[in-house]
Write an enzyme that holds these catalytic residues in place. Sequence first.
Site, PDB file in Angstrom:
ATOM      1  N   GLU A   1       0.650  -0.950  -0.628  1.00  0.00           N
ATOM      2  CA  GLU A   1       0.004   0.115   0.076  1.00  0.00           C
ATOM      3  C   GLU A   1       0.842   1.083   0.247  1.00  0.00           C
ATOM      4  OE1 GLU A   1      -0.443  -2.434   3.109  1.00  0.00           O
ATOM      5  OE2 GLU A   1      -2.137  -2.714   2.411  1.00  0.00           O
TER       6      GLU A   1
ATOM      7  N   TYR B   1       7.177   2.703  -7.608  1.00  0.00           N
ATOM      8  CA  TYR B   1       6.644   1.241  -8.185  1.00  0.00           C
ATOM      9  C   TYR B   1       6.472   0.693  -9.228  1.00  0.00           C
ATOM     10  CZ  TYR B   1       6.281   1.710  -3.071  1.00  0.00           C
ATOM     11  OH  TYR B   1       6.842   2.015  -1.855  1.00  0.00           O
TER      12      TYR B   1
END
Length: 170
Positions: A120, A132
């Site tokens: 998260e 990411y």
Amino acid sequence: MKQIRVSANPGMMQKIDYLITRAKAEYALQIAHIETECFSHPWSEKQIKDEISNENALFLTAVSDDTVCGYVSGQLILDEFYISNIAVSSEFRRCGIGSALIKSLIERLTKINCVLLTLEVRESNSSAIQLYENFGFQYIGNRKGFYSFPREDARIYTLYLKNNQKEKLN
């Protein structure tokens, strides 16, 4: 123990060398300092030591001259890895340390037949989201009100891995 030596030369900053390896309990205080610097709900030194010694956890550090520059930690549950925290000390940001930590984590997890990594991230953390996405993590949904201080939704990202030969997590 597998170690990776990496050099970084970020723009105007001086070149630094760092080693990515499994975290040691003796690094817990430095990691706790980075936690305090980076997160509104930082882990305590004791929580960090517990995680370092947890057999289901993988806790990697980037260390330069006995200074922890950054780290990534998480739990392996069956064949899935849940990233708990990834952080780089402010004095070492933009040196490629975050990328090197993720790359090392992916390499290690691929070798043990891990099928996915998930995490998260705060919706407002655009630099982490970019990092990411650069590694191929896919946005799969939100967790409403996941973070507090300040209250914010989390974006869930997952990276699906291909399986290679099975080895120990070490």
